[in-house]
Every structure is written in C-alpha cells, then in structure tokens.
Design an enzyme around this catalytic site. Structure first.
Site: not given
Length: 368
Positions: A93, A168, A57, A48, A44
C-alpha cells in the site's frame, strides 16, 4: 575486486532477476522493442476480486498483511497463477513507507488510510525522517522470495508518488476536494516544496529497496494528482516526482508513471522521467501518444467497468484498445485504473487470453 567492491547479496539477487526476465514480453514492451504478443497485467490484480485472497486475508488487517513476507508473497503470486499475466505487481500500500518511519496511521476498511495527526505546519516535517532499508526488511525478504518463485515473470515494484502521499498526510485521509492540500500548496509554497522533497526521498528509498532485492520495473502511483491543473503540476509537483525517477535511473529498470484523471497531464507525467506512461480510460491511446510525445511506451487503458459487460462486449472494447495502440512505440495492456472488487476473476483470465491471442496475430516474429 576487493571485498568492499563485491556486490551485496541483494544486488546479486537483483542482477540474477534482471537476467531471467530480460526477454519477457513485458520488459520488451517497456523498452519499446518488438514483442511476441501485447503483455498484460492489471493494477490491483492481487486483491479483493480473488476469493483466495479474501480467504487468506481473513482476520488480518491490511497493514499487517503488507508487513508479513509470507502473505505478501502468496498474495502477489495468486493472480499470476490464476490469470497468467505477464508481470506481477508487488502487494503493498502506498502508506507502508510512512508507517515504517513512524507516522501514526491506519488503513480503515471502507475508508482508506487515516492519519492520526495530519501535517499542517513546518514543525510537522520533523516527523518525516529518512527511510532506512532496515525499516522495511520485510520488503526485502518478500521481494527475494517472489523473484525466486516468479522466474522469468517480472516483478513490478510499487510506491506512492509524493503528491498523493502529501495529500493523505495533509488531509488526514482520503479527500474529494483536497482543500487542505491545495491551501498549503498555494499558501505556503516553501513548506509545500520541503514536504514533497522529503516524501521524494522516502519514496526513492522505498523503490531502491525493491529494485535491489530483485524488482524488474517500478511503478509510481499518483492517484490524486488529476485534481491539479497542468501549471500547478509543473510548478508544485513535477520537481519531486522527477527527483524520484532520477534517483532510480541508474538501476536501468523501466520506470512507469500512472495517475487517475490525468489526461491533461500526460505529457508532464512523461516529462517527469518515466519510461512508460500509464493512461486511464478517458483518453484513447493514440491521442495519449500524441500528448506524451515520442520516446515513451504507454500502458492501459480498458475501463475496469467494462469487465461487468458480456464477454463479446469486453472483447470488442479490448479490440478498440489494441487498435488505438497500433503504431505505438511500446504498449502494455492494462486497465485504466485498478480491478474493481466485485469483478469476476474469470473475466480477467479470459481477457488475458484474448489479448494474448489477438495481439499475437499482429505481432512481428520475435526471437525470445
């Protein structure tokens, strides 16, 4: 050589990238060869924690960002420019290949991937069609652009492992206890095996697209598999993960396997076929090496929360990781999981510099 035997443009790109990156510290470590310094990258690392990422973004949904080659390229490159890490990780992702084959899902801010119609029965399997390279042309385009920009810096391809994708799909979104997933795994093992086998094929195809476009290594993320006991992993998960690793073995690129909370599974993660086993912060690297056994490099394993401590404390904990890695066949410095969103980017940059400098004084002389 006939026209039919000539390598495709993608394959030529992949081979050129392999030649350019072959002597990088990252790939040397993956191959368990001597390195001039311990290579560093962060799970990551693109995301962010970077203000430039947040600015880029603005107004763009996560899945749309993953499907726009211009954004993928720029986001992947941002931490390489800023932190001088030894490898880039393809920005994506784990649900992207599922979206590409028509699964109705979205990534909701603050929640994560949410599946409109969870998979609960045998008829639902028909919704999981094979992934064709044309389904993800944007991946081929983005990887091609990236390897051109990265030069001698390797690009790591990225995919979610069958168990985590299944979780998921079955739960309908993130889950704390995985009750529907485990109910299916225990209650209908034949359907479970068929589900994971289909997901293994989809994941394999997604990784092949990235490798053929120029990725120098691939990492399989099994984010939720730490919820399983070793016996359940061996019986119900390992065959599908092993199928993924076997499917890309012929490309000769290093294969990395990582899961969270997998201290009891480390040996099995390596057994599935990985060349490099990722270790979270809960198990010291020297103990992890004992559990994994010989013939594998290790990746990890600084606790991401350490980066919020003062600089001297971060360096002390980094020293502990490097000390535990002494004598390993190969070591790639990483966090024990991903960069936390509120991490100070400068702390990451300083950590890269520190690990490079500290490990260079211990490394044997290597001609690169």
């Amino acid at each position: 050589m006939s026209a039919n035997e000539r390598p495709s443009g993608q394959q030529q790109t992949g081979r050129a990238a392999a030649r350019a990156t072959a002597d990088s510290a990252f790939l040397r470590a993956c191959r368990r060869e001597p390195v001039p310094h311990t290579p560093v990258w962060f799970m990551r690392q693109a995301g962010r924690s970077l203000p430039e990422y947040r600015k880029l973004r603005e107004g763009t949904a996560m899945l749309e960002s993953c499907m726009r080659p211009d954004l993928v390229t720029e986001i992947t490159l941002q931490p390489v420019r800023r932190h001088r890490v030894d490898a880039a990780i393809y920005f994506s992702d784990i649900v992207v290949p599922l979206k590409a084959i028509g699964i109705d899902l979205d990534i909701k801010p603050g929640v994560g991937p949410v599946v409109e119609r969870p998979i609960r029965g045998r008829a639902d399997l028909e919704r999981l069609r094979p992934l064709d390279p044309d389904d993800v042309k944007y991946v081929t385009e983005a990887v091609g652009a990236l390897v051109g920009e990265l030069g001698a810096t390797p690009l790591i391809g990225f995919a979610g492992a069958p168990f985590t994708l299944a979780s998921y799909l079955v739960e309908g979104g993130p889950s704390r206890n995985h009750e529907h997933t485990k109910a299916l795994m225990y209650g209908d093992p034949e359907l479970w095996a068929a589900l994971l086998d289909r997901l293994a094929d989809i994941t394999s195809a997604f990784l092949k697209v990235q490798i053929e476009a120029g990725a120098s290594a691939v990492q399989l993320f099994d984010s939720w598999v730490g919820a399983l006991a070793p016996a359940d992993y061996r019986r119900s998960v390992l065959p599908a993960s092993a199928k993924v690793f076997a499917s890309v073995a012929g490309y000769g690129v290093p294969r990395i396997h990582f899961g969270v909370g997998t201290g009891e599974l480390l040996g099995l993660l390596g057994e599935a076929g990985a060349d490099v086993v990722g270790v979270d912060w809960r198990v010291p690297l020297d103990e992890a090496a004992r559990r994994v056994g010989p013939g594998k490099a290790l990746q990890g394993n600084l606790d991401p929360a350490v980066l919020f401590a003062p600089r001297t404390a971060v360096e002390a904990k980094a020293d502990e990781v490097l000390e535990a890695a002494r004598g390993l066949e190969g070591h790639i410095f990483n966090l024990g999981h991903g960069v936390l969103p509120s991490t100070d980017p400068d702390a990451l940059t300083r950590l890269v510099e520190y690990v490079h400098a500290r490990s260079a004084t211990r490394a044997p002389s290597v001609k690169v």
